[in-house]
Design an enzyme around this catalytic site. Structure first.
Site, PDB file in Angstrom:
ATOM      1  N   CYS A  40       0.863  -1.182   0.000  1.00 52.77           N
ATOM      2  CA  CYS A  40       0.000   0.000   0.000  1.00 52.77           C
ATOM      3  C   CYS A  40       0.896   1.228   0.000  1.00 52.77           C
ATOM      4  O   CYS A  40       1.764   1.362   0.873  1.00 52.77           O
ATOM      5  CB  CYS A  40      -0.899  -0.015   1.230  1.00 52.77           C
ATOM      6  SG  CYS A  40      -1.822   1.511   1.502  1.00 52.77           S
ATOM      7  N   CYS A  44      -5.538   6.544  -1.709  1.00 50.65           N
ATOM      8  CA  CYS A  44      -4.871   5.287  -2.047  1.00 50.65           C
ATOM      9  C   CYS A  44      -3.572   5.653  -2.745  1.00 50.65           C
ATOM     10  O   CYS A  44      -3.593   6.284  -3.817  1.00 50.65           O
ATOM     11  CB  CYS A  44      -5.755   4.423  -2.948  1.00 50.65           C
ATOM     12  SG  CYS A  44      -4.928   2.922  -3.542  1.00 50.65           S
TER      13      CYS A  44
END
Length: 327
Positions: free
Chosen positions: A104, A263
């Site tokens: 991530c 994100c």
């Protein structure tokens, strides 16, 4: 004469030891995570425990759970150490639904800040980290002028690709996406940044606001391991002292999570897709505005992509695991 009978002693109350777990909470542009210090790899980080920790009503709450573990303690970490002995610490990342994820982009920066908090990195030089997408290298960078953040970190996110290859680049798309709240199915471009993304462009910010991401968009064809979906509105270019900079606004639906405030890998995918659509002469540097803030994406000459942005640690706590798993 009356006699008094001594009262019977109260029955002993059985005490059951209550398991506790120290946690921290952090976020990168409001993409938030529960952080665990498990250097020895002793914790059984099961999917139910991850879901309970990430639950926003009965748990700590977060878009995911990140565990610090010595790379040598995990098979995936051992593979990383074989290619980069300096990657002593492994970022074991789980989505909020308990599923294992490759990595991530926002989480890597928060992971680096957490290592600083733990005294496992002094914040200088380059930090090599292990992830399921390979080695990621992090360094502190100056906070851009006019940005109200305390610290920024830049991460070399590795090599990016267009899974559809030259044909997708020529066509500008290799998938179709249907989004609730938008009237028609849209063409979209697949981008891989160590994890899969599908990016579709919208005409303006009113369309972006109209999209309903409470349910997952329908992607055809869907990649083998699912996909994150980014909705982007290109905002043009501006010229700064260092040269031209592109700008886009984005919302994202993350697989295994739902819509999130940001994100990191999605921001990279969004910038790279818009850059690909723009063709030759497009900027290499892009500012990506997400609901939780702004990050900077740079297409590097070696085919890698760099993500820079803030990381904030907001809390340390002790979780009553016994109560958590009963909720």
């Amino acid at each position: 004469m009356t006699s008094t009978v001594p009262a019977a002693p109260a029955p002993a109350v059985a005490t059951v030891p209550r398991a506790t777990l120290p946690v921290s909470k952090g976020h990168g542009t409001q993409n938030d995570f529960v952080l665990l210090d498990d250097r020895s790899g002793a914790l059984d980080l099961s999917a139910p425990l991850v879901r309970a920790l990430a639950d926003r009503r009965a748990g700590v709450g977060g878009d995911g759970v990140i565990r610090v573990v010595a790379s040598e303690r995990l098979p995936e970490g051992a593979d990383v150490l074989a290619q980069e002995p300096a990657a002593r610490w492994f970022m074991d990342y789980r989505n909020a639904d308990g599923s294992v994820a490759e990595m991530c982009g926002n989480g890597v920066r928060v992971f680096a800040a957490f290592l600083e908090r733990l005294g496992l990195w002094d914040g200088t030089g380059e930090l090599a980290l292990g992830t399921r997408a390979g080695v990621r290298r992090v360094r502190r960078v100056p906070v851009p002028a006019g940005v109200d953040d305390d610290a920024w970190y830049a991460v070399d996110m590795g090599r990016w690709t267009l899974p559809g290859g030259a044909q997708a680049l020529a066509d500008g798309f290799d998938a179709e996406v249907t989004v609730r709240g938008l009237p028609v199915t849209r063409p979209a471009l697949g981008v891989d940044v160590g994890n899969p993304h599908t990016v579709l462009a919208l005409a303006d910010e009113s369309e972006l606001a109209a999209a309903d991401l409470t349910t997952a968009p329908d992607v055809v064809p869907v990649p083998p391991h699912g996909t994150n979906v980014e909705l982007v509105v290109p905002l043009g270019e501006e010229r700064l002292d260092d040269g031209p900079v592109g700008r886009v606004r984005m919302r994202v639906h993350e697989r295994g999570v739902g819509e999130t405030r940001s994100c990191g890998t999605g921001a990279c995918a969004a910038a790279l897709a818009v850059r690909s659509w723009a063709g030759s002469g497009a900027p290499d540097v892009w500012l990506v505005d997400v609901p939780g803030g702004t990050v900077r994406v740079t297409a590097l000459p070696d085919g890698h992509v760099e993500l820079a942005g803030p990381a904030v640690l907001v809390a340390d706590a002790t979780v009553d695991v016994t109560a958590l798993v009963r909720s």
